[in-house]
Design a protein around this motif. Structure first.
Motif, PDB file in Angstrom:
ATOM      1  N   GLU A  21      33.772  39.425  38.051  1.00 28.19           N
ATOM      2  CA  GLU A  21      35.204  39.708  38.151  1.00 28.19           C
ATOM      3  C   GLU A  21      35.464  40.987  38.941  1.00 28.19           C
ATOM      4  O   GLU A  21      36.428  41.058  39.723  1.00 28.19           O
ATOM      5  N   LEU A  25      37.871  41.068  42.298  1.00 27.48           N
ATOM      6  CA  LEU A  25      39.028  41.947  42.442  1.00 27.48           C
ATOM      7  C   LEU A  25      38.849  42.922  43.602  1.00 27.48           C
ATOM      8  O   LEU A  25      39.791  43.202  44.353  1.00 27.48           O
ATOM      9  N   SER A  28      39.647  41.354  47.167  1.00 31.38           N
ATOM     10  CA  SER A  28      40.829  40.486  47.188  1.00 31.38           C
ATOM     11  C   SER A  28      41.923  40.984  48.123  1.00 31.38           C
ATOM     12  O   SER A  28      43.054  40.513  48.062  1.00 31.38           O
ATOM     13  N   THR A  71      38.464  40.513  32.072  1.00 30.89           N
ATOM     14  CA  THR A  71      39.328  41.090  33.110  1.00 30.89           C
ATOM     15  C   THR A  71      39.654  42.540  32.800  1.00 30.89           C
ATOM     16  O   THR A  71      39.657  43.391  33.701  1.00 30.89           O
ATOM     17  N   CYS A  75      38.913  45.716  35.164  1.00 36.46           N
ATOM     18  CA  CYS A  75      39.985  46.630  35.593  1.00 36.46           C
ATOM     19  C   CYS A  75      39.596  48.082  35.341  1.00 36.46           C
ATOM     20  O   CYS A  75      39.833  48.956  36.185  1.00 36.46           O
ATOM     21  N   ARG A 121      45.000  47.316  42.572  1.00 38.01           N
ATOM     22  CA  ARG A 121      44.536  45.972  42.223  1.00 38.01           C
ATOM     23  C   ARG A 121      44.153  45.890  40.747  1.00 38.01           C
ATOM     24  O   ARG A 121      44.433  44.875  40.087  1.00 38.01           O
ATOM     25  N   ALA A 125      45.965  43.305  38.200  1.00 39.65           N
ATOM     26  CA  ALA A 125      45.198  42.312  37.447  1.00 39.65           C
ATOM     27  C   ALA A 125      45.449  42.450  35.951  1.00 39.65           C
ATOM     28  O   ALA A 125      45.553  41.453  35.236  1.00 39.65           O
TER      29      ALA A 125
END
Length: 328
Positions: A21, A25, A28, A71, A75, A121, A125
């Motif tokens: 993940e 991210l 992206s 997620t 992050c 980002r 997210a």
């Protein structure tokens, strides 16, 4: 990741998912060159301890790792990586973890933008995939991180900086991301926000963040480039007089930094580091950290015993042992 870090199969699987993940991210952006640099930074590795405390927390509280927690951990790591891009720019660093920094490779202006992209980002997210609460807590953590960095900048080359002042900066600059990881662990596990369990887990994260940074600062003073994979003595060169240093300085050493800190010659720095290593720096800092590790473990909430809770219980001492093994 620490090779001696306590873990479980469920935690190891979740960390693999987080790594995927993070990569998604970080790459992206609509602009390929941003993906190139952000992807290079995040794929260079790291201990991922912020993810470990988040995932370990959610496993200890709920027995599972929902997609939201994966997620959330990504992050937190992306926020950390973006802050390092900005740190490297401020320090004019040329390399981190064996990879050329963005500012060295592409310039200071683009480095600001790449770091900003990673922070943005991560926040997006969290808002889209976790919850508005999670996005808000991450934004607060970034604000704390900035405050801690500013306090550090205000005290640069101040040989009379107080140890408590250094700790305050660390609590904001480093403790914030560990703390928010634990806050999000409780949130993703469905534990009431602000309840005793959530508060105690957040306290665990904050204490662990202090422990992590104090040990990192000690390694910069008392380890070797071969052991830590980067030059040592950088904090003193940059005028960042850390908690372990400030507690260990003699009067003569403090006066040396007060008079020559900004123009300290390489041989003067080498002599100062040798003196510190021969004195009480290492044993006194490790003793302080052992006490802090015990305090960190005591902060854990009283929940049912599990393999994940045992990971959190053992992690502070395991990280301390890892750092101690790398001291010169």
């Amino acid at each position: 990741m620490l090779t001696t870090m306590p873990t479980t199969p469920a935690l190891a699987d979740a960390l693999t998912a987080v790594e995927t993940e993070i990569g998604r991210l970080a790459t992206s952006s609509r602009v390929p060159v941003v993906n190139e640099f952000a992807g290079r930074i995040t794929s260079a590795g790291g201990k991922r301890l912020r993810s470990v405390v988040l995932l370990g927390g959610v496993l200890a509280l709920s027995g599972r790792v929902p997609d939201q927690a994966v997620t959330a951990a990504a992050c937190v790591e992306l926020l950390h990586a973006g802050s390092l891009v900005h740190d490297d720019l401020m320090d004019d660093a040329a390399e981190r973890r064996g990879v050329r920094t963005v500012n060295a490779e592409w310039g200071p202006g683009p480095a600001v933008l790449v770091g900003d992209f990673m922070l943005a980002r991560a926040s997006q997210a969290a808002l889209d995939t976790v919850s508005p609460f999670a996005a808000g807590r991450l934004a607060e953590a970034v604000a704390d991180l900035v405050d801690g960095q500013v306090l550090e900048v205000l005290d640069l080359y101040d040989a009379h900086r107080s140890p408590d002042g250094a700790l305050r900066s660390v609590a904001l600059k480093t403790g914030a991301l560990f703390r928010v990881g634990c806050v999000l662990a409780a949130h993703c596990a469905g534990v009431p926000d602000g309840g005793e369990v959530a508060v105690r887990l957040a306290e665990y994260g904050e204490h662990f963040g202090l422990l992590f940074q104090i040990l990192d600062d000690l390694l910069d003073l008392a380890s070797t480039a071969e052991q830590v994979g980067k030059p040592v003595g950088n904090d003193i060169r940059q005028g960042v007089y850390t908690f372990p240093l400030l507690r260990a300085l003699t009067g003569a050493q403090r006066e040396l930094l007060a008079e020559r800190g900004r123009s300290l010659a390489d041989e003067e720095l080498a002599r100062l580091l040798a003196e510190l290593r021969a004195g009480d720096l290492v044993p006194e800092t490790l003793a302080y950290c052992r006490s802090l590790a015990a305090q960190t473990t005591r902060a854990l909430p009283e929940v049912a015993d599990s393999a994940a809770l045992d990971v959190l219980r053992r992690l502070p001492a395991a990280h301390l042992d890892w750092a101690a093994s790398r001291l010169g």
